[in-house]
Enzyme design. Structure first.
Site, PDB file in Angstrom:
ATOM      1  CE  LYS A 101      -2.062   2.547   2.824  1.00 15.57           C
ATOM      2  NZ  LYS A 101      -1.780   4.058   2.010  1.00 15.57           N
ATOM      3  CD  GLU A 114      13.605   0.858   9.039  1.00 14.43           C
ATOM      4  OE1 GLU A 114      14.068   1.781   9.678  1.00 14.43           O
ATOM      5  OE2 GLU A 114      13.926  -0.419   9.288  1.00 14.43           O
ATOM      6  CB  CYS A 143      12.837   9.613   7.512  1.00 17.09           C
ATOM      7  SG  CYS A 143      13.993   8.345   6.654  1.00 17.09           S
ATOM      8  CD  GLU A 199       9.757  13.130  11.480  1.00 14.18           C
ATOM      9  OE1 GLU A 199       8.833  12.522  11.509  1.00 14.18           O
ATOM     10  OE2 GLU A 199      10.455  12.525  10.734  1.00 14.18           O
TER      11      GLU A 199
END
Ligand code: NAD
Length: 489
Positions: free
Chosen positions: A180, A254, A288, A393
Site C-alpha cells: 500500500k 521505520e 526521515c 519531527e
C-alpha cells in the site's frame, strides 16, 4: 482525469466501494487524478490473490526470481523520464532529484536484492557434543523459507524508492506482496504495477492496494499476512506495532527522526556547511534522515550560521518540473500548515528566525505554481533544546541552530530526544569521530558525509525511530523463516 485503480492478481481492479480519493499536484494545488480508496474488501481480494500465487512463487528458483526483478529494474531505467516526471508531479520534489535519486535508487533496490538473494551465504554449525562426555555430535544447517504474504506500507516522501526498498527483498526471498503506497503519492506505484506485468511477474505475486489508513489497517490486521513492513510516522508505527504484537506477526517499523548534525571546531567547515544545507533542505526537508538539528562548536558558530543562511537563501526555489529547480513544493497543503504551525510555535517560544519562516511569496513563483504548497527554507536559532520544536519531527525545510562548548555537551544535546534514527558528525579527528560513533544513539552515524547509502548495510532506527532493520542480509532474514536442521553424527 487520470484514474488509478488497485492492481490485484495482475490486472487493474476498481475499488469494491466505488470510492476514489483526490490526488493533487502540490506545486500547483490542482487536483489531477483519482485513486482507489481501498478498504477491507479490496485487501481481502489482494490477500487471496497473493496467497494463491505464493506456493508457485516460493518454488520458483532464486535465479529465475532474480531475473524477473532485474527485468523490472531495467524497465524502470527505460522509463526514467516518465517515472521522474510522475514522482515530481505527485510529490512536489524537483524533477532533477527524482531523476538523480528516487528513480535510479528504485531500480538499484530491485537489482541489489535480485543479486543478494543469489549470493547469500547460509549458516552451518558443526557441533562437537558440547564438551559433555558421550555428547552427541551433530551438524546443524539453517534452512530459510519465505513466510507467505508480506504487507508493505510506505509513505509519501520517497514514494517509489521506499516502496521498492520493501517489495524487492520480499519478492526476492519468495514471498508474495500486498503493498500500500501513500494515498498522497500513488502515481509511481501504479506505474510500477504495470511494469511488473511486463517484467513477467506472475499474476498475484505483486498486488497494490491503494487508499488511506483504512486500507493500511486492513493489511496490518489481516490474519493471513504474517509479515508487515512499515515506513512512516512514529504515531502510526506505534499502533501497527501494537496490532502486530497482539497477532504475533513479524514487524519492521521505520519511523521518524530528529537527527543531529554536529560540526566540530576541527572540521572542514566549508564542506560541512555544504553538506548540512543538503541535509536540511533536500526534498524540502522531507527525508526521515534530514539533519534538522544543527549542533555547532561555539568557535565555528558564526561561520556556520552565515553559511547555512546563505545556502538557504541561494537555493533555486521554483517549479519542480523544471530541470534547474533545486527546491520545490511541500507535499500537500495540510503538511504545509503543519510545518507553519511548528515554525510559529518556535517563534512564540523566542526562536529567532534567521531566514525563511513562512510560505514562499507567490510573486517569486511562476504563475502555474502560485497555488502551490511552497515553504521557505528556514533557519531558527535560540530555542530551548527541550521545547516541542526541538524534540518533535517537523519534516519540512526547517533547521535549528545551536552551539556547544565541548564534546560532552554535543553528545548530550545530540542524544537528547526520544528518537534515534541518524546522526552526522563533521570532524578531522579520527578518535573524536570514533568516540561519537560509539556514543550517539542512532541507527546510522555518518562521519564527514550524509545520506551515503550502501544497500548492504543495516538500515533503521533506535529508540522511537523504529524497530528492526532493513537492508542487506537484515532484510533477507526479516522476510524468511529460519529452520534449523540437526543431523546426528
Ligand atoms: P504516515 O505514518 O502518516 O503514513 C505512512 C503510510 O501508512 C501511508 O501509506 C499511510 O496511508 C499508511 N497508514 C496511515 N495510517 C495507517 C494505519 N492506521 N494502518 C496502516 N497504515 C496506515 O506517514 P507519512 O506522513 O506518509 O510519512 C512521513 C513519516 O514517515 C515521517 O514521520 C518520516 O520520518 C517517516 N519516514 C521514515 C523513514 C525511515 O526509514 N525511518 C523513511 C521515510 C519516512
Amino acid at each position: 482525469m487520470l484514474r488509478m485503480d488497485h492492481w490485484i492478481n495482475g490486472a487493474p481492479v476498481p475499488p469494491e466501494s466505488g470510492e476514489y480519493l483526490d490526488v493533487h499536484e502540490p506545486a500547483t494545488g490542482a487536483r489531477y487524478a483519482h485513486v482507489a480508496a481501498g478498504d477491507t474488501r479490496d485487501v481481502e481480494r489482494a490477500v487471496q490473490a497473493a496467497s494463491h500465487a505464493f506456493p508457485a512463487w516460493a518454488a520458483t528458483g532464486v535465479s529465475e526470481r532474480g531475473r524477473m526483478l532485474e527485468r523490472l529494474a531495467d524497465l524502470i531505467d527505460q522509463r526514467l523520464d516518465d517515472l521522474a516526471a510522475a514522482e515530481s508531479m505527485d510529490s512536489g520534489k524537483p524533477v532533477s532529484l527524482a531523476r538523480e535519486v528516487d528513480i535510479p535508487r528504485s531500480a538499484s533496490n530491485l537489482r541489489y536484492f535480485a543479486h543478494a538473494v543469489q549470493h547469500a551465504a547460509g549458516e552451518f554449525f558443526d557441533f562437537d557434543g558440547g564438551g559433555v562426555p558421550g555428547g552427541a555430535r551433530a551438524m546443524n544447517m539453517v534452512l530459510r523459507s519465505p513466510r507467505g504474504v508480506a504487507g508493505c506500507i510506505s509513505p509519501w516522501n520517497l514514494p517509489l524508492y521506499l516502496l521498492t526498498w520493501k517489495i524487492a527483498p520480499a519478492l526476492a526471498t519468495g514471498n508474495t506482496v500486498v503493498a500500500k503506497p501513500s494515498e498522497v503519492t500513488p502515481r509511481t506505484a501504479s506505474m510500477l504495477a504495470e511494469l511488473s506485468a511486463q517484467a513477467g511477474l506472475p499474476a498475484g505475486v505483486l498486488n497494490i492496494v491503494h487508499g488511506d489508513a483504512r486500507a493500511g489497517s486492513a493489511i496490518v490486521t489481516h490474519e493471513r499476512v504474517p509479515t508487515i513492513t512499515f515506513t512512516g510516522s512514529t504515531a502510526v508505527g506505534r499502533w501497527i506495532g501494537a496490532q502486530a504484537g497482539g497477532m504475533l506477526k513479524r514487524v519492521s517499523l521505520e519511523l521518524g527522526g530528529k537527527n543531529p548534525f554536529i560540526i566540530m571546531d576541527d572540521a572542514d567547515v566549508e564542506a560541512a556547511i555544504k553538506v548540512a544545507a543538503r541535509a536540511a533542505f533536500r526534498n524540502q526537508g522531507q527525508i526521515c534522515l534530514c539533519g534538522s538539528r544543527l549542533l555547532v562548536h561555539e568557535r565555528v558558530l558564526d561561520r556556520v550560521r552565515a553559511g547555512i543562511v546563505k545556502a538557504a537563501e541561494t537555493l533555486a526555489v521554483g517549479d519542480p518540473s523544471l530541470a534547474d529547480t533545486q527546491f520545490g513544493s511541500l507535499v500537500s497543503e495540510p503538511h504545509r500548515a503543519k510545518v507553519s504551525r511548528m515554525v510559529e510555535s518556535a517563534r512564540s517560544l523566542g526562536g529567532r528566525i534567521l531566514t525563511g519562516g513562512g510560505p514562499v511569496d507567490p510573486a517569486r513563483l511562476p504563475p502555474r505554481c502560485r497555488g502551490g504548497s511552497f515553504y521557505e527554507p528556514t533557519v531558527v536559532e535560540g530555542l530551548d533544546p527541550t521545547c516541542e520544536f526541538e524534540q518533535e519531527e517537523v519534516f519540512g525545510p526547517v533547521v535549528s541552530l545551536r552551539s556547544f562548548r565541548d564534546d560532552d555537551e554535543a553528545l548530550r544535546l545530540a542524544n537528547g530526544t526520544k528518537y534515534g534514527l541518524a546522526a552526522t558528525v563533521f570532524t578531522r579527528d579520527l578518535s573524536r569521530a570514533q568516540h561519537f560513533a560509539r556514543s550517539l544513539a542512532a541507527g546510522i552515524v555518518w562521519v564527514n558525509c550524509w545520506m551515503v547509502r550502501d544497500l548492504r548495510t543495516p538500515f533503521g532506527g533506535a529508540r522511537h525511530s523504529g524497530v528492526g532493520r532493513e537492508g542487506g542480509s537484515e532484510a533477507l532474514r526479516f522476510f524468511t523463516e529460519p529452520k534449523n536442521v540437526c543431523i546426528a553424527g
